[in-house]
Design an enzyme around this catalytic site. Sequence first.
Site, short mmCIF file in Angstrom:
data_model
loop_
_atom_site.label_atom_id
_atom_site.label_comp_id
_atom_site.label_asym_id
_atom_site.label_seq_id
_atom_site.Cartn_x
_atom_site.Cartn_y
_atom_site.Cartn_z
N SER A 142 36.72 45.67 54.88
CA SER A 142 35.71 46.30 54.03
C SER A 142 34.39 46.41 54.77
O SER A 142 34.04 45.55 55.59
CB SER A 142 35.50 45.49 52.75
OG SER A 142 34.42 46.01 52.00
N TYR A 155 34.37 38.11 47.63
CA TYR A 155 35.12 39.24 48.20
C TYR A 155 34.78 39.44 49.67
O TYR A 155 35.67 39.58 50.52
CB TYR A 155 34.80 40.51 47.42
CG TYR A 155 35.41 41.76 47.98
CD1 TYR A 155 36.77 42.03 47.81
CD2 TYR A 155 34.64 42.68 48.69
CE1 TYR A 155 37.34 43.19 48.33
CE2 TYR A 155 35.20 43.83 49.21
CZ TYR A 155 36.55 44.08 49.03
OH TYR A 155 37.11 45.22 49.54
#
Length: 249
Positions: A142, A155
């Site tokens: 990400s 996350y």
Amino acid sequence: MSQKLAGKVAIVTGASTGIGAAIARALGAEGASVVVNYNTDQAGAEIVVADIKKAGGNAVAIGANIAKKESAQAVVDTAIDYFDQLDIVVNNAGRHEVATVEDFDEELYRRTFETNVLGTMLVTAAAVKHLKTGASIINLGSVTTHFSMPGSSVYTASKAAIDGYTSVLANELGPRGIRVNALKPGLTATENAVANGIPDSDFAKGFISRTPLGRLGTTDEIAKTAVFLASDDSAFVNGVHLLVAGGLR
């Protein structure tokens, strides 16, 4: 026109919707037989399988919680049982929940890390014994590991673990001719994001304002990058953390 992945077999985890579904369809369109993994959305996975077959490809769906060793093994076994080989592993399955540091709890950590990190490791460990020279492992990371978004600490930490895992495996498996790379999308206009109004939200506008290309990504753009990393077009690309985020970093 020749297909880039003709004769190859791929696993895509978390492939019933969004980026995973787009990657599965794109790999299938380039000739790969695709194992479409899902956790709960069987209907979505069956649609992806039907789309691949309608386009002339081959695919099968399997429901499995990859955070469990036996289930991760079952996903790999499906590739071998149905297609007798395995060449491409796309570790896409993931969870993303927003929470401030005050809202953090152990269950949030476990939900996130068990899917994003443990699941990736279990599938890869089960798959690697079947991979041969020329195989490709693609781990979905990400942009948040570069653009440290408030509220995404758990996350982002899980995706930083994927970055580290990718780098180690690139060195560990490279001598066997197996390439390992991280594909790191920015904010992407998936069907779920669109349904929830995210592209028009202040949250998305904040991303876009910091993105030199001035827009969100599309699932097709992420999928095309996955095809590149899976194919011989990237035969000398290994250990790369490839940002697909419009210049956001």
